[in-house]
Design a protein around this motif. Structure first.
Motif: not given
Ligand code: ATP
Ligand code: MG
Lengths: 544, 375
Positions: B239-240, B234-237, B242, B231
């Protein structure tokens, strides 16, 4: 060899010393990147020595090695004609060498005085003796002819003052060799000149100064000697007066051509961005933008010219939404965005190149890949909340190639890029999605000669693809080359709107608040030095 | 005109876009974790050695014995893994929030309330089919854990109220509440200390290798760890997460979903902590009793920091602390060892883990504080 001022070098031993600090055959690689290759540098005592070269040429790497922050793979640092192994900054400080890195290390929560003496506070009866500290600080600033309010909180002073304090801190700690990595990059022209005067007076007091700069005028004007690096190698050393700006630019880029800096205007279409009576206050509730209105059309670049501290930083922040407007409205394609969140504005097609690259433009600790895709449009690369690695990799490559970023691997942290390449990442990311509006603040700060041309090309391309661009720059020539129109701010108000072809003196007069240049400012080709007495940067005046 | 000056293309070899081969990535990550975690562990072992010498023991012999007690036989390994399970959950919970730069200390409270909730629901699962009888209590536990974090989450995301203070407060509230609830409503008769009834047999998470205590809870924890890793990457959230965790101003300026991230980070840590408590109740303790959590929430913090939120590091750290706990419990049967030694070892690792991580932040705070003493 013998510069005029070598004679008075205090405490630098026999006058026979030829190389106060330098490098002999220094090489340093980071993985596949050869940052320094057999570099030779020799700085005579009591001189100002400039190191120039393209972004990624290895200048900062060399400076870090000279200060013991990094060690060469092979070769030696030379101090006082002696090859030595500098294993740590501590060793360098012991040899009276100091470094101000490319990014400022001032602690904003402290006062300037505290920043100055931090780590070496004068102590009396087991307590810090602030009276003595203050006296020494004042002696120090007086001795080099700068005016600093030492008790002011660092966060509230302009970047120019912070820069001076960083340099004086080295002197306070007894440094006699001052290494400065792009000290003028973040300064407005007038501030830069003041800083250069400070460097000269330090030199006249017998100290040795090394500085890096991409502003070739100041290099040619101030440096006693210039060393040129290209692709990590020393190309040549030149003495003052032996070369002019153009010659130096040619040496820096080598055989490759510098794109002729040219003027090209856009072909404006429909109105995209409307700013209507916007006012805004700074962090201390001082009114900084006062009823500002203008429009920007598709395919047009609107330049914003102002002396530092006249509201341009607030304007950029208000446009993107980092700062709220006290009154007025902003419309994008007819829809009001004046109260919208940053995210909404960005999704509506607003791109932003921040002047504060280190904090707002990039996440230095994250990879280049992460930095290249970190926009709300991120979701365009996602399916159901998941990022497809292949699509991400493609997009990353597109962004980095678009701006011709020089990098090793896209999984490297952004901090490993040279300063100018970092700026390119930002430009690549912000121009790639065909933004409707691009707010570009100091887009070529810290970028080399060729890179500037390249970034200008990127901006023009975005313009030709239909973006409405608001360009903030401290370089008047940059504004004149790129802008279709130039709006001039003075004390937070629109002082006038000029065509892109306006002369420096016309713009300069408006920047100073003179509405009719012919009348009261006949010989006003001074816009590069219009300051003293004017408000400083937004975070700023020196007094609290 | 647009002929871009062919400015230095990417340097020499092909830039490896975003993904090195997985094995290599794992090796690199492991190396990095070893660098961060190595120092605190080594220091702790040295401190322990000094204590041992001072008390007349031979450190090498004792450490050898500890190792055998932790990993010597299949049944000891089983015990170690059983001790690993709860702190695996709490470590994931803490890491989840810390990735977003949110420093929650509330996992402990979520774990406790989750455990109590699962125990109470589980005790009433008598007639239910096996899968439902397990899932319902776990679901309840997860929600309860999230509930503990809800108020701090909203306070943080909307009003920027410091999460350390609020989550700590909720730990106290939950501790008091749980004790009171057990005594007033769920006390099993005939039990000396306050404890609930045992859960129905079909609500238990079965042991993997009876009679060892390691249960399916470990499998749930491992799946959760994998989910966490994927997660975040690979997930957009994710990413956010991090981005917000490493560069808050940047994330704001880029229009990332900062608020959503803060809210999710705190809530998520609570949910995971609650699930951990529920799994612990159904898998090992089979009820809720006083002292249900041996400060697992705080051990989880230490592990998350030691591991720098890296999934492999979390697993290794959890096993390390699990081994210490398991071995510590039995080693005294064999040698005359001060019981406190294990605590000292654990404590030292924790202190240094936190110190290595927090020192840069603290020094900033000190700097801010000394501002008030400005001349
Ligand atoms: N720590 C590092 N890890 C990986 N690569 C690095 C590191 N430091 C520098 N480099 C690389 O070494 C090269 C030289 O970098 P350096 O910072 O010395 O350039 P520079 O001349 O100072 O450029 P600029 O004018 O843009 O500041 C660059 O390609 C950079 O990416
Ligand atoms: Mg540099």
């Amino acid at each position: 060899m013998s510069s005029t001022s070598t004679a008075s070098v205090p405490g630098s031993g026999p006058a026979a010393i030829r190389c106060r600090i330098g490098a002999r055959g220094v090489s340093r690689s980071f993985g596949p990147v050869r940052a320094n290759v057999d570099v030779t540098l020799s700085v005579r005592p009591g001189t100002v020595h400039a190191v120039v070269g393209e972004n990624g040429a290895g200048k900062s790497t060399l400076m870090r090695i000279l200060y013991g922050l990094d060690q060469p793979d092979s070769g030696h640092v030379v101090i006082d004609d002696e090859e030595i192994a500098l294993t740590s900054p501590r060793a360098a400080i012991a040899r009276r060498i100091g470094l101000v890195q490319q990014e400022l290390a001032i602690i904003p929560e402290l006062s300037l005085l505290e920043n100055l003496v931090l780590g070496e506070e004068p102590v009396r009866f087991g307590r810090i003796d602030w009276a003595t500290a203050l006296r020494r600080a004042e002696e120090l600033s007086a001795s080099v002819g700068v005016d600093i309010d030492w008790k002011a909180g660092a966060a509230l002073t302009s970047i120019a003052i912070q820069q001076q304090v960083e340099i004086l801190r080295l002197v306070y700690r007894g440094a006699d060799v001052l290494i400065l990595d792009e000290p003028t990059a973040v300064l407005a022209p007038a501030q830069a000149e003041e800083l250069l005067r400070l460097l000269s007076s330090l030199r006249d007091a017998g100290r040795t100064v090394i500085f890096i700069s991409h502003k070739l005028d100041e290099v040619v004007g101030v440096a006693d000697h210039i060393t040129v690096l290209r692709s990590g190698r020393t190309i040549t050393e030149i003495a003052r007066g032996e070369i002019d700006r153009e010659g130096l630019a040619a040496l820096i880029v080598g055989d490759s051509e510098v794109a002729e800096r040219s003027v090209s205007r856009g072909d404006p279409g429909e109105t995209v961005l409307v700013v209507e009576g916007v006012s805004a206050k700074d962090d201390r509730a001082v009114l900084r933008l006062d009823d500002v209105s203008f429009e920007v059309r598709s395919g047009e670049i609107l330049g914003v010219a102002a002396v530092a501290g006249n509201g341009q930083e607030e304007l950029a922040e208000v446009l993107i939404g980092i700062r709220g407007a006290a009154s007025g409205d902003i419309r994008l394609d007819g829809a009001s965005i004046g109260r919208a969140s940053i995210r909404k504005r960005r999704l509506a097609g607003l791109g932003y190149v921040s002047a504060d690259r280190k904090h707002e433009g990039l996440a230095l600790g994250l990879s280049l890949a992460d930095n290249s895709i970190a926009t709300p449009a991120l979701h365009g690369l996602a399916r159901g909340g998941w990022l497809g690695p292949r699509r991400v990799a493609e997009r990353v490559k597109e962004v980095l190639d678009r701006a011709a970023v020089r990098y090793g691997s896209s999984s490297d942290p952004a901090s490993s890029l040279s300063g100018g390449n970092q700026q390119r990442v930002v430009l690549g990311r912000e121009t790639i999605g065909n933004p409707r509006v691009l707010v570009a603040s100091q887009p070529t700060r810290g970028v080399d000669v060729r890179g500037i041309g390249y970034i200008h090309e990127l901006l023009r391309r975005a313009r030709d693809e239909g973006a409405a661009i608001v360009l903030f720059s401290e370089e008047l020539d940059e504004l004149r080359e790129l802008s279709d129109r130039i709006v001039v701010l003075h004390r937070g108000q629109v002082a006038g709107m000029l065509p892109g072809e306006a002369s420096r003196s016309e713009i300069g007069a408006l920047m100073l608040g003179n509405h009719s240049p012919e009348d009261d400012n006949p010989d006003a080709d001074v816009p590069d030095d219009p300051t003293p007495g004017h408000p400083r940067s937004p975070r700023g005046g020196e007094t609290v | 005109m647009t002929s871009a000056p062919t400015q230095s293309a990417p340097v020499e070899p092909d830039p490896t876009p975003a993904g090195d081969p997985p094995l290599q990535r794992i090796l690199i990550a492991t190396g990095r974790v070893a660098r961060h975690a190595g120092l605190p562990v080594v220091i702790a072992l040295l401190v322990g050695a000094v204590v041992l010498l001072a008390t007349g023991n031979d450190p090498i012999a004792v450490y050898g014995r500890l190792a055998t007690e932790a990993f010597g036989t299949p049944s000891r390994i089983n015990a170690t893994l059983a001790a690993t399970t709860p702190i695996l959950f709490t470590a994931i919970a803490a890491a989840f929030a810390y990735r977003a730069g949110v420093f929650t200390v509330g996992v402990e409270g979520s774990f406790v309330l989750g455990g109590l909730t699962a125990a109470v629901i589980g005790a009433n699962m008598g007639g239910f089919p096996p899968v439902v009888a397990v899932i319902l209590p776990l679901l309840g536990a997860t929600l309860a854990g999230g509930l503990v974090a809800a108020v701090p989450a909203v306070l943080r995301a909307v009003w920027s109220v410091d999460e350390v203070v609020t989550t700590l407060m909720f730990n106290f509230i939950v501790a008091g509440l749980a004790g009171w609830a057990v005594q007033s409503f769920f006390q099993e008769r005939g039990q000396a200390n306050s404890a609930t009834a045992y859960v129905a047999e079909n609500a238990e998470l079965p042991a993997l290798a009876p009679p060892g205590q390691t249960s399916w809870a470990l499998i749930i924890g491992l799946l959760l760890l994998i989910g966490y890793a994927v997660w975040m990457r690979r997930s957009t959230l994710g990413f956010e997460f991090r981005a917000v965790g490493s560069a808050p101003r940047f994330s704001t300026a880029q229009g990332l979903r900062v608020r959503t991230v803060l809210l999710t980070a705190l809530l998520g840590a609570g949910l995971i902590g609650g699930l951990g408590g529920g799994s612990h109740a159904l898998g090992i303790v089979h009820r809720y009793s006083e002292g249900f959590s041996a400060s697992f929430g705080f051990t989880g913090i230490a592990i998350a920091l030691l591991a720098r939120f890296n999934p492999i590091g979390i697993l290794v750290g959890a096993i390390l602390f699990g081994a210490l706990n398991a071995a510590g419990a039995t080693v005294q049967l064999f040698i005359n060892l001060p019981v406190q030694l294990i605590d000292i070892l654990e404590g030292t690792v924790m202190i240094f883990a936190v110190a290595v991580f927090a020192f840069p932040r603290l020094s900033k705070r000190w700097a801010a504080r000394s501002e008030r003493r400005r001349p």
